[in-house]
Scaffold this motif. Structure first.
Motif, short mmCIF file in Angstrom:
data_model
loop_
_atom_site.label_atom_id
_atom_site.label_comp_id
_atom_site.label_asym_id
_atom_site.label_seq_id
_atom_site.Cartn_x
_atom_site.Cartn_y
_atom_site.Cartn_z
N UNK A 141 28.26 38.54 41.40
CA UNK A 141 27.49 37.39 41.83
C UNK A 141 27.95 36.06 41.27
N UNK A 142 28.91 36.05 40.33
CA UNK A 142 29.27 34.78 39.70
C UNK A 142 30.77 34.56 39.52
N UNK A 143 31.54 35.61 39.30
CA UNK A 143 32.97 35.46 39.06
C UNK A 143 33.72 35.41 40.39
N UNK A 144 34.54 34.38 40.56
CA UNK A 144 35.29 34.21 41.80
C UNK A 144 36.75 34.64 41.61
N UNK A 173 44.87 41.67 38.90
CA UNK A 173 45.64 41.23 37.74
C UNK A 173 44.96 41.66 36.45
N UNK A 174 45.75 42.07 35.47
CA UNK A 174 45.22 42.57 34.21
C UNK A 174 44.35 41.54 33.50
N UNK A 175 44.74 40.28 33.54
CA UNK A 175 43.95 39.26 32.86
C UNK A 175 42.56 39.14 33.47
N UNK A 176 42.44 39.28 34.77
CA UNK A 176 41.14 39.22 35.43
C UNK A 176 40.33 40.47 35.14
N UNK A 177 40.99 41.62 35.10
CA UNK A 177 40.28 42.85 34.76
C UNK A 177 39.71 42.76 33.35
N UNK A 178 40.48 42.19 32.43
CA UNK A 178 40.01 42.02 31.05
C UNK A 178 38.84 41.06 31.00
N UNK A 179 38.94 39.97 31.74
CA UNK A 179 37.86 38.98 31.81
C UNK A 179 36.57 39.59 32.34
N UNK A 180 36.70 40.52 33.28
CA UNK A 180 35.53 41.16 33.88
C UNK A 180 35.03 42.35 33.06
N UNK A 181 35.76 42.71 32.02
CA UNK A 181 35.35 43.85 31.19
C UNK A 181 35.50 45.19 31.89
N UNK A 231 30.21 45.67 42.23
CA UNK A 231 29.54 44.58 42.95
C UNK A 231 30.54 43.54 43.48
N UNK A 232 31.46 44.00 44.33
CA UNK A 232 32.44 43.12 44.97
C UNK A 232 31.86 42.64 46.29
N UNK A 233 31.96 41.33 46.54
CA UNK A 233 31.43 40.75 47.77
C UNK A 233 32.46 39.84 48.41
N UNK A 238 32.15 36.93 51.24
CA UNK A 238 31.13 36.22 52.00
C UNK A 238 29.77 36.78 51.69
N UNK A 239 29.00 37.05 52.73
CA UNK A 239 27.64 37.57 52.56
C UNK A 239 27.58 39.10 52.54
N UNK A 240 28.74 39.75 52.60
CA UNK A 240 28.76 41.21 52.72
C UNK A 240 29.14 41.84 51.37
N UNK A 241 28.33 42.81 50.96
CA UNK A 241 28.62 43.56 49.74
C UNK A 241 29.57 44.70 50.06
N UNK A 242 30.74 44.69 49.42
CA UNK A 242 31.70 45.77 49.59
C UNK A 242 31.46 46.90 48.60
N UNK A 243 30.55 46.67 47.65
CA UNK A 243 30.22 47.71 46.68
C UNK A 243 31.21 47.76 45.53
#
Length: 305
Positions: A52-55, A70-78, A102-104, A106-111
């Motif tokens: 809901x917050x990380x782009x 990317x590994x840096x983004x995976x680390x940032x997301x925990x 919780x990947x989204x 637009x307005x659609x939740x990809x899960x």
């Protein structure tokens, strides 16, 4: 296939006919969540949110069954990472696997989506990989409609579908053959034609060319003369950067519709990965520009207008 409406639908049908096939196709589709189609090194990507917050700026990659982060983004997301094991049970040196929740789009939740995780920045700086935080593969959209509107610069997806959507006119049939006898499953479709001959091709939104024809289909398609071209073009993001022979096609199209005339046509050189004759070629970015590409991953249909 043309519809035969009852008389009381006449006024509606006339209005739709005046608006053209684009309006009819849109009218028949389920509701799609539309997002801007962004530019990642000249290839399509979109803004994806996690939690809901990380782009994340993610490429849309229909040529790969595996989504990548990317590994840096995976680390940032925990993201909890685990070794990525090969068929021999040994871990790959430069890759891990992790599930992003919780990947989204637009307005659609990809899960929740499982990603291959690797350090992407060296490839981006080298110019062998397009920019972005990673990619969403075609498997991220299973059970949905994915619409790539290169004309309006938008990406659309549906919620998970429960019923089949009517084909707006003529549709190809997507399948998932492996890329080579030992390769991963890729997304291919019938319906495309080259110089009037129907072919089966991989749909690859990260391939920057028009049509690439593989060696096993050159003779049956009568392309021996075109293969003798001395013109070479480099594709930096295909197979880590490869050269291809550039010939010329009279027409490249989909079913009865010519998409391009006197169009560039490409052939593999030794460094291009080959699919062992399991399909004829690959279509990509330059054939899609100015068009609307729709992939129904629920009813297994493909069309382009």
């Amino acid at each position: 296939m043309r519809l035969k409406p009852e008389l009381y639908f006449f006024a509606v049908v006339v209005a739709l006919s005046a608006a053209g096939l684009d309006s009819w196709a849109v009218a028949q589709l389920p509701s799609l969540s539309m997002s801007p189609m962004l530019d990642c090194s000249g290839l399509p990507c979109a803004d994806v949110t996690v939690g809901g917050s990380t782009h994340l700026k993610m490429l849309i990659d229909t040529g790969n069954p595996n989504s990548v982060l990317d590994l840096s983004k995976a680390t940032e997301l925990g993201v909890e990472l685990k070794p990525l094991l090969g068929r021999d049970g040994k871990p790959y040196a430069r890759y891990s696997a992790g599930t992003v929740k919780d990947v989204r789009l637009g307005d659609v939740a990809l899960g929740d989506i499982e990603f291959l995780v690797s350090t992407l920045q060296p490839g981006i700086r080298k110019g062998s990989r397009p920019s972005g935080d990673g990619s969403l593969s075609y498997t991220a959209f299973e059970g949905r409609i994915l619409k790539m509107d290169y004309k309006g610069q938008r990406v659309g997806i549906s919620e998970l579908l429960k019923a089949d959507t009517p084909c707006p006119e003529i549709c190809g049939t997507p399948t998932t053959p492996t890329f080579g006898k030992e390769g991963p499953p890729i997304l291919a479709t019938t319906g495309f034609q080259l110089n009037g001959k129907l072919i089966t091709v991989q749909i690859d939104t990260l391939y920057g060319g028009t049509m690439l024809i593989y060696p096993t289909s050159v003779e049956k398609l009568g392309l021996a003369a075109e293969l003798q071209s001395t013109k070479i073009r480099r594709f930096p993001y295909t197979d880590g950067g490869v050269e291809m022979i550039e010939g010329l096609a009279k027409t490249e199209g989909f079913e009865k519709h010519a998409l391009m005339k006197n169009a560039p046509l490409y052939f593999a050189t030794p460094k291009v990965h080959l699919p062992d004759g399991l399909f004829d070629g690959t279509v990509g970015q330059e054939l899609f520009l100015g068009r609307v590409v729709t992939i129904d991953l629920h009813a297994h249909r493909f069309w382009i207008i």
